[in-house]
Write an enzyme that holds these catalytic residues in place. Structure first.
Site, PDB file in Angstrom:
ATOM      1  N   GLU A 148      -7.409   1.076   3.471  1.00  0.00           N
ATOM      2  CA  GLU A 148      -7.959  -0.270   3.678  1.00  0.00           C
ATOM      3  C   GLU A 148      -9.487  -0.246   3.553  1.00  0.00           C
ATOM      4  O   GLU A 148     -10.091  -1.149   2.965  1.00  0.00           O
ATOM      5  CB  GLU A 148      -7.543  -0.732   5.084  1.00  0.00           C
ATOM      6  CG  GLU A 148      -7.848  -2.160   5.444  1.00  0.00           C
ATOM      7  CD  GLU A 148      -7.040  -3.174   4.660  1.00  0.00           C
ATOM      8  OE1 GLU A 148      -5.955  -2.809   4.168  1.00  0.00           O
ATOM      9  OE2 GLU A 148      -7.522  -4.310   4.514  1.00  0.00           O
ATOM     10  N   SER A 156       0.828  -1.211   0.000  1.00  0.00           N
ATOM     11  CA  SER A 156       0.000   0.000   0.000  1.00  0.00           C
ATOM     12  C   SER A 156       0.866   1.266   0.000  1.00  0.00           C
ATOM     13  O   SER A 156       0.396   2.340  -0.377  1.00  0.00           O
ATOM     14  CB  SER A 156      -0.933   0.003   1.207  1.00  0.00           C
ATOM     15  OG  SER A 156      -0.182   0.063   2.401  1.00  0.00           O
ATOM     16  N   HIS A 157       2.125   1.163   0.422  1.00  0.00           N
ATOM     17  CA  HIS A 157       3.043   2.299   0.340  1.00  0.00           C
ATOM     18  C   HIS A 157       4.037   2.165  -0.812  1.00  0.00           C
ATOM     19  O   HIS A 157       5.020   2.882  -0.872  1.00  0.00           O
ATOM     20  CB  HIS A 157       3.803   2.491   1.660  1.00  0.00           C
ATOM     21  CG  HIS A 157       2.967   3.150   2.717  1.00  0.00           C
ATOM     22  ND1 HIS A 157       2.291   2.440   3.671  1.00  0.00           N
ATOM     23  CD2 HIS A 157       2.668   4.459   2.936  1.00  0.00           C
ATOM     24  CE1 HIS A 157       1.622   3.269   4.449  1.00  0.00           C
ATOM     25  NE2 HIS A 157       1.823   4.494   4.030  1.00  0.00           N
TER      26      HIS A 157
END
Lengths: 343, 343
Positions: free
Chosen positions: B193, B52-53
């Site tokens: 999320e 996600s990063h």
């Protein structure tokens, strides 16, 4: 003796509660220097309706003073570690005298440099952290304070106690309001709270702890001989571990496991280190102090304005009431305490 | 192009991922100085399997660079506030270049004085905090880092969003091991999320958020237009408030509410301040560094030895794997990114 009709309680001024605690502590051999800030903290806890840190702590204090390593005449003196850091060795007395003697250097260095730390070593700890946080905010500084305790708490994903109840306290100074202050254990509940449930034959909520096989339980005795749990799952567990490190090995002091070994079954208050950090908004705030204060107040307003409670509101309300009306103390507790003071 | 039979993915070395990100960022107008640390952080996230990063952030980065206040050529320079405090104005560029340029002074002051702070102002923030924490621990220092974000999160007991997702990250240096590091949002879940659940038409767990009437809900869209919740109830809410104050008004920067106003609907990464604190165990550790390290290692051993996971273990395992075998990137994502880089 009761000032209240039909109630089994007496009403005392804050100073009278402090004097009563002082008498018990000194009659039992604690030096006046050690006893004085401790008695004041207990009176402040009674005043703020934090009864678990009030007069009833006196019984535990006498147990702590019976620990073979406890020093009733500890006379701590601050040492300058650097322009930003101060250390004070509590010399196995209570934490509060060390804190109060270290405070002027902590404040002075934070005022000069924007940030400063005070490392307290070898202190027995039986008080809440909010009185210390409030003492720092009174100088216009923000404060972050933490300490380990005894290894009663299992890490997230584990079942064996390793971590302490490891409180974290924070304070932010406010103009014309008492400071924004929180002070909480990183365990899901206080150990004393679980012990109270055991005494009263009550079950505890799921999530407070596990039995010695690692299973969830609502039986307080099973948790006391098993393991407590942290608040907030793996995040709370990580924070509790941070407290172990910053208020332990960072400052050359014990983790909660080491403190438990040091106690050696004496059931004294935990002996350990404490890390106190002070921040100076006036120096770090980019020459916009008024605007910064307004931003902080807008935040508090947005929280309180929707009916959510700021952390210390209940304490501050109790404080106003106690200052106006005195503190109600149960006669049974008062009688027990008078007996400790030799009548 | 795929190096894996039967899989729709390609395998890239860490440096190749970094170069790819660098190409996208610079071709879209970001200065090389700004792009370089950001591309490295994205490659590090891919390497550590924090997808996600990783590269998927590039799309959001282009949105952020489109914010009217974003400065593609920001050239931040540190200022000395005091012997213990450094400030760096990111000048409305990304946080990471400011962090990297402030790091040497942060480290030097913490080494000299035991504690030091770095205040980063006016930075757009789209990276995790663990790369910064790791960079500080590499100097033998402990680190505590935090920042606000946008007001998406309701305080405990409330129903209106006021707080940010407000991450807290901490690191402790270890001899012969990667550092102990945690980095978590004080919200119950990451906003990304929740957005992923919406995209995939999935419900979210109770406790992640509430709808705009303040009722618990498992509908991700209702939470995104209502309010997220903090982890750990009133304790998590108090910590999130502390982050607002320490990385906001303390250092003369915005709260999450102010940052949301500043965004003005652009949906850029949050722009705000960041507080970085470094502690020097060698100076604060009472001349017993080896014993202190042993105490910390005994703590980690007691946690990991009972099968509980240390916070960054999964990342470090992924890192070893990536360093040995390269990073697997989905071909679909890779193609999308190549298009962003102009093919």
């Amino acid at each position: 003796m009761s000032l209240q009709d039909g109630h089994d309680e007496i009403v005392l001024a804050v100073e009278a509660v402090s004097e009563l605690a002082m008498r018990v502590l000194t009659r039992n051999g604690l030096s006046s220097a050690q006893a004085e800030p401790l008695a004041r903290a207990m009176a402040a806890a009674e005043r703020d309706d934090c009864r678990s840190h009030g007069l009833q702590r006196l019984l535990g204090c006498l147990d702590t003073m019976a620990h073979p390593r406890f020093n009733r005449n500890a006379d701590p003196r601050p040492q300058e570690v650097s322009a930003a850091a101060t250390r004070i060795d509590a010399d196995f007395g209570y934490s509060l005298l060390a804190f109060e003697r270290g405070l002027p250097l902590l404040v002075q260095k934070a005022q000069a440099l924007g940030v400063s730390v005070l490392a307290i070593n070898n202190c027995f700890h039986s008080t809440a952290l909010w009185p210390e946080v409030e003492a720092i905010t009174a100088h216009g500084l923000a404060a972050l304070v933490m300490n380990p305790s005894h290894s009663w708490v299992a890490p997230a994903g584990g079942s064996k106690p390793v971590l302490g109840t490891n409180p974290i306290a924070f304070g932010w100074p406010r103009q014309g309001h008492p400071p924004y202050v929180f002070d909480f254990a990183t365990s899901a509940a206080a150990r004393a709270e679980i012990a109270l449930h055991r005494r009263d034959n009550k079950t505890i909520p799921v999530g407070w702890g596990i039995d010695s096989d690692g299973n969830p339980t609502t039986d307080p005795q099973a948790v006391l001989s098993g393991a407590m749990l942290t608040f907030g799952g793996h995040k709370g567990s990580a924070l509790a571990t941070m407290v172990e490190l910053l208020a332990g090995p960072l400052i050359g002091d014990m983790t909660s496991m080491q403190s438990m070994d040091f106690d050696a079954g004496a059931k004294a208050a935990p002996c350990h280190g404490e890390l106190v950090i002070a921040f100076n908004p006036a120096l770090l705030g980019r020459d916009s102090i008024e605007r910064n204060d307004q931003a902080a107040e807008a935040l508090f307003g947005a929280i309180a304005g929707q009916g959510a409670r700021l952390p210390s509101e209940r304490r501050y309300r109790a404080r106003l009431r106690s200052d106006a009306e005195g503190i109600r103390v149960s006669r049974a507790l008062h009688d027990r305490i008078l007996a400790l003071a030799g009548g």
